[in-house]
Write an enzyme that holds these catalytic residues in place. Structure first.
Site, PDB file in Angstrom:
ATOM      1  N   GLN A 293     -10.530 -36.072  -0.524  1.00 14.95           N
ATOM      2  CA  GLN A 293      -9.491 -36.784   0.223  1.00 14.95           C
ATOM      3  C   GLN A 293      -9.939 -37.059   1.498  1.00 14.95           C
ATOM      4  OE1 GLN A 293      -6.744 -33.963   1.901  1.00 14.95           O
ATOM      5  NE2 GLN A 293      -4.943 -35.503   2.180  1.00 14.95           N
TER       6      GLN A 293
ATOM      7  N   ASP B  28     -21.254 -37.553  -4.168  1.00 15.89           N
ATOM      8  CA  ASP B  28     -20.547 -36.433  -4.530  1.00 15.89           C
ATOM      9  C   ASP B  28     -21.138 -36.094  -6.025  1.00 15.89           C
ATOM     10  OD1 ASP B  28     -17.910 -35.141  -5.542  1.00 15.89           O
ATOM     11  OD2 ASP B  28     -17.169 -36.223  -3.898  1.00 15.89           O
TER      12      ASP B  28
ATOM     13  N   ASP C  91     -25.485 -32.775  -6.131  1.00 13.64           N
ATOM     14  CA  ASP C  91     -24.650 -31.425  -6.078  1.00 13.64           C
ATOM     15  C   ASP C  91     -25.018 -30.812  -4.610  1.00 13.64           C
ATOM     16  OD1 ASP C  91     -23.959 -28.709  -5.934  1.00 13.64           O
ATOM     17  OD2 ASP C  91     -25.111 -28.389  -7.905  1.00 13.64           O
TER      18      ASP C  91
ATOM     19  N   TYR D 289     -11.378 -18.836   1.528  1.00 15.85           N
ATOM     20  CA  TYR D 289     -11.796 -20.173   2.223  1.00 15.85           C
ATOM     21  C   TYR D 289     -11.932 -19.892   3.681  1.00 15.85           C
ATOM     22  CZ  TYR D 289     -10.673 -24.971   3.964  1.00 15.85           C
ATOM     23  OH  TYR D 289     -10.805 -26.160   4.234  1.00 15.85           O
TER      24      TYR D 289
ATOM     25  N   LYS E 110     -15.235 -20.169   6.115  1.00 18.95           N
ATOM     26  CA  LYS E 110     -15.204 -21.294   7.440  1.00 18.95           C
ATOM     27  C   LYS E 110     -15.569 -20.520   8.412  1.00 18.95           C
ATOM     28  CE  LYS E 110     -14.273 -25.058   5.376  1.00 18.95           C
ATOM     29  NZ  LYS E 110     -15.214 -26.441   5.301  1.00 18.95           N
TER      30      LYS E 110
END
Ligand code: SER
Length: 305
Positions: free
Chosen positions: A6, A28, A46, A136, A140
């Site tokens: 995105q 990607d 990767d 997640y 982070k």
């Protein structure tokens, strides 16, 4: 890396426009849109494969790396170890390349997910209690600690932003808790109704993609001396809940209706702040946002249509 996602899709386009297409090497793990693949150099890569990443860095004499490959909050709850491995190993790969002077500058995105339920919920300060409760968020927050460590210990020029929920129409998000704020526009135009997986009053910090891309390029272009925080900067534009975004859509689609069926993502959203104090980013490197909820709704509906 992560150029087909995105953020990556729009970041790649902007970087190509700004610095000339042949100077931006998109990569990607899978192929992206035709436009992205054909608009400049593209490598299947990767981000967890150190040798492969190093090979591309050397082959193209890459100086700056934007690491956008990651597993987002909702998917990460389903695949905790996979998320941890992807989110951490990809970061170590670029930090180690920078430590070894094979690249000069690193952009790595953090998130509002670094905060947890013990964090002050409104105007969340840059420095505050951080007890993330999602896989997640833990990845982070750990990443932020490592970024600061590599900067202090090895003088790595790493720059980072805690993105809020990001809204855009070019490439769909995948696996995030804030994704409803993209999906709702598509459903509003197609079915005139939307079933929200977050409750009516779940307020979260959000941002239109153009602002996020400007912030990303802005922090990377800032003078080194301006970047005083090497963990990650708070960043904010707007805050709204499903009821409020629905009301902004109704200005254009009067028949639009929203109903609520919260799922496991409600608990994730409830652990995150409602609004963010980003004065450090504004003061240190001149961050400014432009797009409001009303403007964003118009842009989204016009372009999806
Ligand atoms: N938008 C992300 C998510 O929902 C948060 O960084 O997972």
């Amino acid at each position: 890396m992560g150029a087909c996602g995105q953020i990556g899709t729009e970041l790649t386009t902007q970087l190509r426009n700004k610095y000339a297409a042949h100077k931006v090497i998109a990569s990607d793990i899978k192929e992206g849109s035709q436009e992205l693949m054909q608009g400049g150099p593209f490598e299947i890569l990767d981000a967890m494969d150190y040798e492969a990443v190093q090979d591309v860095v050397i082959r193209y004499e890459i100086t700056d790396v934007y690491l956008m490959a990651a597993m987002l909050s909702a998917t990460a709850e389903k695949f905790p170890m996979k998320a941890w491995n992807l989110n951490m190993n990809s970061l170590f790969n670029v930090l180690n390349l920078a430590r070894d002077k094979k690249i000069e500058k690193v952009f790595w995105p953090s998130s509002i997910a670094v905060f947890g339920s013990t964090t002050p919920k409104t105007d969340t300060p840059q420095r505050t209690v951080m007890e993330p409760s999602t896989v997640y968020g833990i990845s982070k927050q750990t990443g932020e600690r490592w970024c600061e460590y590599y900067h202090k210990r090895y003088d790595v020029d790493v720059r980072s932003i805690r993105y809020p929920g990001l809204i855009s129409y070019t490439t769909l998000p995948g696996g995030g808790t804030t994704d409803y704020a993209v999906d709702i526009y598509y459903k509003a135009l197609k079915h005139k109704k939307y079933i929200s997986f977050l409750g009516a009053e779940t307020t979260l910090p959000m941002m239109y993609m153009d602002d996020a891309i400007n912030a990303t390029i802005g922090i990377m272009e800032a003078d080194k001396s301006e970047i005083k925080i090497r963990s990650s900067y708070n960043l904010a534009a707007m805050s709204f809940n499903p009821e409020e975004i629905a009301a902004s859509i109704r200005e254009h689609v009067p028949a639009f209706s929203i109903s609520y069926k919260p799922d496991f993502r409600q608990a994730i959203a409830d652990s995150w702040p409602q609004s963010i104090d980003d004065s450090a980013a504004r003061e240190d490197w001149g961050w400014e946002h432009k797009i409001s909820l009303e403007e964003m709704t118009k842009i989204m509906l016009d372009n999806i249509e």
